[in-house]
Motif scaffolding. Structure first.
Motif, short mmCIF file in Angstrom:
data_model
loop_
_atom_site.label_atom_id
_atom_site.label_comp_id
_atom_site.label_asym_id
_atom_site.label_seq_id
_atom_site.Cartn_x
_atom_site.Cartn_y
_atom_site.Cartn_z
N UNK A 6 0.81 -1.22 0.00
CA UNK A 6 0.00 0.00 0.00
C UNK A 6 0.84 1.26 0.00
N UNK A 7 2.17 1.11 -0.05
CA UNK A 7 3.03 2.28 -0.18
C UNK A 7 3.72 2.72 1.10
N UNK A 8 3.52 1.98 2.19
CA UNK A 8 4.16 2.37 3.44
C UNK A 8 5.67 2.28 3.31
N UNK A 9 6.37 3.25 3.93
CA UNK A 9 7.83 3.19 3.98
C UNK A 9 8.28 2.15 4.99
N UNK A 10 7.40 1.85 5.91
CA UNK A 10 7.73 0.86 6.95
C UNK A 10 6.64 0.89 7.99
N UNK A 11 6.86 0.16 9.06
CA UNK A 11 5.91 0.16 10.16
C UNK A 11 6.36 1.24 11.15
N UNK A 12 5.40 1.83 11.84
CA UNK A 12 5.77 2.91 12.76
C UNK A 12 6.32 2.37 14.08
N UNK A 13 6.15 1.07 14.33
CA UNK A 13 6.76 0.40 15.50
C UNK A 13 6.61 -1.10 15.26
N UNK A 14 7.34 -1.94 16.01
CA UNK A 14 7.22 -3.39 15.80
C UNK A 14 5.78 -3.85 16.06
N UNK A 15 5.22 -4.53 15.10
CA UNK A 15 3.81 -4.92 15.17
C UNK A 15 3.55 -5.80 16.39
N UNK A 16 2.51 -5.43 17.14
CA UNK A 16 2.11 -6.22 18.31
C UNK A 16 0.95 -7.11 17.90
N UNK A 17 1.17 -8.42 17.94
CA UNK A 17 0.08 -9.39 17.81
C UNK A 17 0.26 -10.28 19.03
N UNK A 18 -0.60 -10.11 20.02
CA UNK A 18 -0.40 -10.77 21.31
C UNK A 18 -1.63 -11.61 21.61
N UNK A 19 -1.47 -12.93 21.58
CA UNK A 19 -2.61 -13.83 21.76
C UNK A 19 -2.52 -14.55 23.09
N UNK A 20 -3.63 -15.14 23.50
CA UNK A 20 -3.65 -15.91 24.75
C UNK A 20 -3.19 -15.07 25.92
N UNK A 21 -2.39 -15.67 26.78
CA UNK A 21 -1.90 -14.94 27.96
C UNK A 21 -0.99 -13.79 27.56
N UNK A 22 -0.40 -13.86 26.36
CA UNK A 22 0.46 -12.76 25.90
C UNK A 22 -0.34 -11.47 25.68
N UNK A 23 -1.67 -11.59 25.50
CA UNK A 23 -2.47 -10.37 25.31
C UNK A 23 -2.45 -9.50 26.57
N UNK A 24 -2.04 -10.08 27.69
CA UNK A 24 -1.93 -9.29 28.93
C UNK A 24 -0.63 -8.50 28.99
N UNK B 250 3.05 -4.70 25.69
CA UNK B 250 3.97 -4.58 24.54
C UNK B 250 4.33 -5.95 23.98
N UNK B 251 3.34 -6.78 23.70
CA UNK B 251 3.62 -8.14 23.24
C UNK B 251 3.84 -8.22 21.74
N UNK B 252 5.07 -7.93 21.34
CA UNK B 252 5.40 -8.06 19.91
C UNK B 252 5.01 -9.43 19.39
#
Lengths: 359, 359
Positions: free
Chosen positions: A180-198, A201-203
């Motif tokens: 879509x033309x992004x130069x990059x992500x503005x920070x490391x993407x957080x996808x935090x599932x299960x107990x990690x959702x707590x 900052x769960x990268x």
């Protein structure tokens, strides 16, 4: 971008700040003031002069990008070129530095290169303060970044299911961003599932998404220099009433904070609008971070939308509203939009719906 | 990772450096010493104590990750917790700071929080120096990162053709990286085609690749914390003899520098091995940057492989070898491998071939 207006505003403020010149070293501030997007340089602004110093790697780029300032390519260390320039002109300035960004070692080198009659002063955050209020062109760029960012969540919803790794979700979203033309992500993407959702900052990790838990997706793109920032939390598996009601408590808190956003209110009051709702629902002590932050050329920039902060909102400010609650070892929920302060209240920039979603 | 050995080595060096304790603030140094991967914290190391300070966002992560140091969660500012800890114990230290990383404002805050009997000293780069020589486990991780990184170029070769945008090539490479387990890219991917190939830092842009020019691809991944870095340059369109001979001049220079890498030689001599070859071919003045740099937890770390640098290579050091020549407005060529210094010479880590490729 109206660089000459930005430079003029800065020069007007120098006198009021009791400094004769400002040595701008923070790269987003340099970009804001003169358009340079490279990774090394210093911009010197006095009441009468504007000079940009960089090294030979950036000769061509500086010549093309820098607006309203003379470009000097340093032969040796860039800070030496700054010192030499000032020394040659026998300036007896009070020279402001950006103490939050200049390192102790850079300050020491600068002092070695500067003439003895010159004194260094910690400058107030003049450029950061100016950057808080976005102009029309910036708002247009931020809207585009937010729109592209929002499309990543649509992609995430196609991918999130039990057995898929968090990093695989992130991979698909980031691919969509780049396409879509992004130069990059503005920070490391957080996808935090299960107990990690707590984890606030769960990268994205190698963990597989499992049924019966939340997935916190916090992500943003950089498009034409400007950042987006958005969070959505989805439930995976059979819906639990407890999860659903906690989700709607966070949503209500987030919407209460958005409803509070208008010119003249302090960011502390916006924060407490979210906090009050979660306290009433009995979740107050699980909301362990602040409500939001400014966004623009940087993913985190002033103002901090946090308890007891006294900054007053003005039209043109762009902030995130992102309350969350976290039960360590169990799950977490966060919902985040970007909003722009308008004359009458605010415009929610993030287009994505906020209803409870179970996949 | 053998964190206890790393901590012990640092403590042995404190005495020699005339400081009683070191306040480690540079995050890669903190990660190296105690394993913490978060984005906020300070590690205090004295001859007898090791204490890690962070804020409440990182409570769980610090408890899980930090090895060999007591963890303290700050209630307010983290630097205040550092100051309070020292004050409570009435230490009258010479406290070393990392001047290249600590900001002027952080130093000022630290001084406010510290007891008056304590003096700050700029510490030598003790941790950076230790990090230059990689241990076996680090070399294993770096090899894995380099292998994954190399796979991205194979993907690039499938995508690069006239009419494709530079950013589209970058998107495919970065997607491949993420799917291969990368945490992210080690720097913004450079895909520089046509006249842009003459920019040593030509980040992938919206420009379409056109026939009759070079495409410089400079890219790297972060895998398990360690960075890769590699450059290949491919020709697009009908082969030009002039381009081919310039390419082979760069290749010869790159191979000469690699041949020079062995324990006991200075990095300056490695640099001049590349420079001599390009000078003989008449391209000397177009080689406008240094030959390479160290790579590890950071994409750029000591030593600098540059003219007149006196650092002596030791087994376990990992550096890039990346000469390039640039004709502004026309085209540029760069070839880069990562090499590890061994007892007898060096091991080229990058597996990708270097013959002239026209697509």
């Amino acid at each position: 971008m109206n660089f000459s207006l930005r430079q003029k505003n800065l020069r007007l403020q120098l006198g009021e700040s009791e400094i004769d010149a400002l040595l701008v070293s923070h790269l987003p501030n340099i970009r804001y003031l003169c358009g340079f997007t490279g990774s090394a340089g210093f911009l010197l602004v006095s009441e009468r002069e504007k000079v940009f110093f960089t090294d030979s790697r950036y000769r061509k780029q500086a010549q093309e990008q820098v607006k309203g300032a003379k470009v000097i390519i340093a032969r040796n260390a860039v800070l030496k070129a700054v010192g030499d320039w000032i020394r040659d002109r026998r300036r007896r300035w009070k020279l402001g530095i950006e103490a939050e960004h200049l390192t102790v070692a850079e300050r020491k080198r600068l002092l070695e290169f500067l003439p003895s009659g010159l004194r260094l002063r910690t400058a107030p955050p003049l450029v950061e303060r100016a950057r808080m209020v976005k102009d029309i062109e910036e708002l247009r760029l931020i809207r585009s970044a937010v729109q592209l960012g929002a499309a990543l969540f649509d992609r995430a919803l196609e991918v999130i299911k039990p057995g898929v790794k968090e990093v695989e979700v992130a991979a698909e979203m980031e691919y969509e961003a780049r396409r879509g033309g992004a130069e990059g992500m503005s920070f490391p993407t957080i996808i935090a599932s299960g107990a990690r959702s707590a984890l606030p900052h769960g990268r994205a990790s190698e963990q597989c998404i499992a049924p019966g838990g939340f997935v916190v997706c916090d992500f943003g793109v950089i498009l034409a220099g400007y950042c987006s920032d958005q969070t959505r939390t989805v439930w995976v598996g059979l819906e639990l009433e407890k999860a659903r009601s906690a989700y709607y408590a966070v949503k209500a808190a987030q919407e209460a904070a958005i409803a509070a956003v208008r010119p003249g209110i302090t960011v502390g009051d916006v924060d407490s609008a979210a906090r009050k709702v979660l306290a009433k629902s009995g979740f107050g002590r699980y909301f362990t971070h602040s409500t939001g932050h400014g966004v623009g050329l940087e993913i985190h920039e002033p103002p901090r939308v946090a308890a007891a902060q006294t900054e007053v909102l003005k039209p043109g400010m762009v902030i995130t509203i992102e309350p969350g609650i976290y039960f360590p070892g169990e799950w977490g929920i966060r919902i985040e939009d970007m909003v722009a302060v308008t004359d009458g209240g605010c415009e929610v920039l993030t287009p994505t719906g906020k209803d409870f979603v179970a996949v």
